[in-house]
Enzyme design. Structure first.
Site, mmCIF file in Angstrom:
data_model
loop_
_atom_site.group_PDB
_atom_site.id
_atom_site.type_symbol
_atom_site.label_atom_id
_atom_site.label_comp_id
_atom_site.label_asym_id
_atom_site.label_seq_id
_atom_site.Cartn_x
_atom_site.Cartn_y
_atom_site.Cartn_z
ATOM 1 N N MET B 1 -5.788 -3.189 1.132
ATOM 2 C CA MET B 1 -5.305 -3.783 -0.110
ATOM 3 C C MET B 1 -5.423 -5.280 -0.227
ATOM 4 O O MET B 1 -4.947 -5.832 -1.191
ATOM 5 C CB MET B 1 -3.896 -3.352 -0.404
ATOM 6 C CG MET B 1 -2.881 -3.663 0.645
ATOM 7 S SD MET B 1 -3.041 -3.076 2.340
ATOM 8 C CE MET B 1 -4.218 -4.101 3.122
ATOM 9 N N PRO B 2 -6.020 -5.954 0.749
ATOM 10 C CA PRO B 2 -6.213 -7.399 0.505
ATOM 11 C C PRO B 2 -7.080 -7.604 -0.728
ATOM 12 O O PRO B 2 -7.950 -6.783 -1.034
ATOM 13 C CB PRO B 2 -6.949 -7.873 1.764
ATOM 14 C CG PRO B 2 -6.774 -6.799 2.767
ATOM 15 C CD PRO B 2 -6.628 -5.515 2.016
ATOM 16 N N MET B 3 -6.811 -8.692 -1.416
ATOM 17 C CA MET B 3 -7.539 -9.014 -2.646
ATOM 18 C C MET B 3 -8.098 -10.434 -2.512
ATOM 19 O O MET B 3 -7.334 -11.372 -2.266
ATOM 20 C CB MET B 3 -6.569 -8.921 -3.825
ATOM 21 C CG MET B 3 -7.050 -9.541 -5.116
ATOM 22 S SD MET B 3 -8.373 -8.639 -5.979
ATOM 23 C CE MET B 3 -7.427 -7.376 -6.843
#
Lengths: 64, 64, 64, 64, 64, 64
Positions: B1-3
């Site tokens: 889920m890193p953006m």
């Protein structure tokens, strides 16, 4: 390195954005003492059909 | 889920964006050990008339 | 003036952020040819209680 | 003053945005008790060529 | 891959964030038909001393 | 409904934020003619360990 962002309705002229960039940067440096050179500013135009308040798009006429 | 988000001047080619998406995701996963599958990346193109430094729009010629 | 932003779970060490800043900037400059000096990067830590996927907070155990 | 932002692929119709603005604001006010009047919402359209997952742009066909 | 962001005053409980994540995601999927699995949501808490309207911080008492 | 955001290093006093909120809103309304009432402003504090330029965190001493 401070970063100022301005989201506003699309349609402002280059002249107005130029004045805003200057005046907002001036205000920031006047208050903080930070050098203007380090201040970045980004404008984001938002269409009225992409902005809502109270669940109603600004592109829609008010119902009353 | 890193953006990961990248704001840069408009005009980069799809090929450059493709390479950036790949290389930035690779760098992120190499350093953190996070699976590439979970990494999202969004590019935002910014016009030179919407980006200022030191109160001056990049679309304006330097005064000196 | 390109700006890279990374949102990821809180808890990464300064060493990992240092390596990420270096590696992501390197990747960006390698692909685009932009000078590293102009590349800004900001990390935003996000708690697991502030991030959801499929309507479920990452701080909550999966129900299956 | 709560602010909701929605980033999604470009191409949604005004009707869908209108319904989203209404339904998201309703959900927010129902859960929090905040007045709808104070809730702002902004949509940001993202092209498939500007969004990547796992290092691959959504505009590119999957390789398998 | 749609991304919903909610900025609101700090102090909401985990229970309220859990309900918001669920309800906002439900509303989004109901209107768009997108699978809930692809919907990310991030909360950002903002202190009243970091949010202003009409040039006045919410942490400051109204002058009238 | 214009929204101004200011990202800057953590550590500014409430007095400075109060002055910034007032002065930036004044500058915006003076240039655009928009009513101050509609202008929102959010400050985001960023730690020096979360901000990098040229691949180097501001929390790290310069190497020269």
């Amino acid at each position: 390195m401070p970063m100022i962002r301005v989201e506003m309705f699309a349609g402002r002229t280059p002249e107005m954005k130029r004045a805003l960039a200057q005046e907002l940067t001036d205000a920031f440096t006047r208050v903080t003492g930070v050098s203007a050179d380090s201040v970045s500013l980004v404008f984001t135009d938002v269409d009225k059909g992409d902005w809502a308040q109270a669940g109603r798009l600004y592109s829609d006429p008010a119902s009353d």
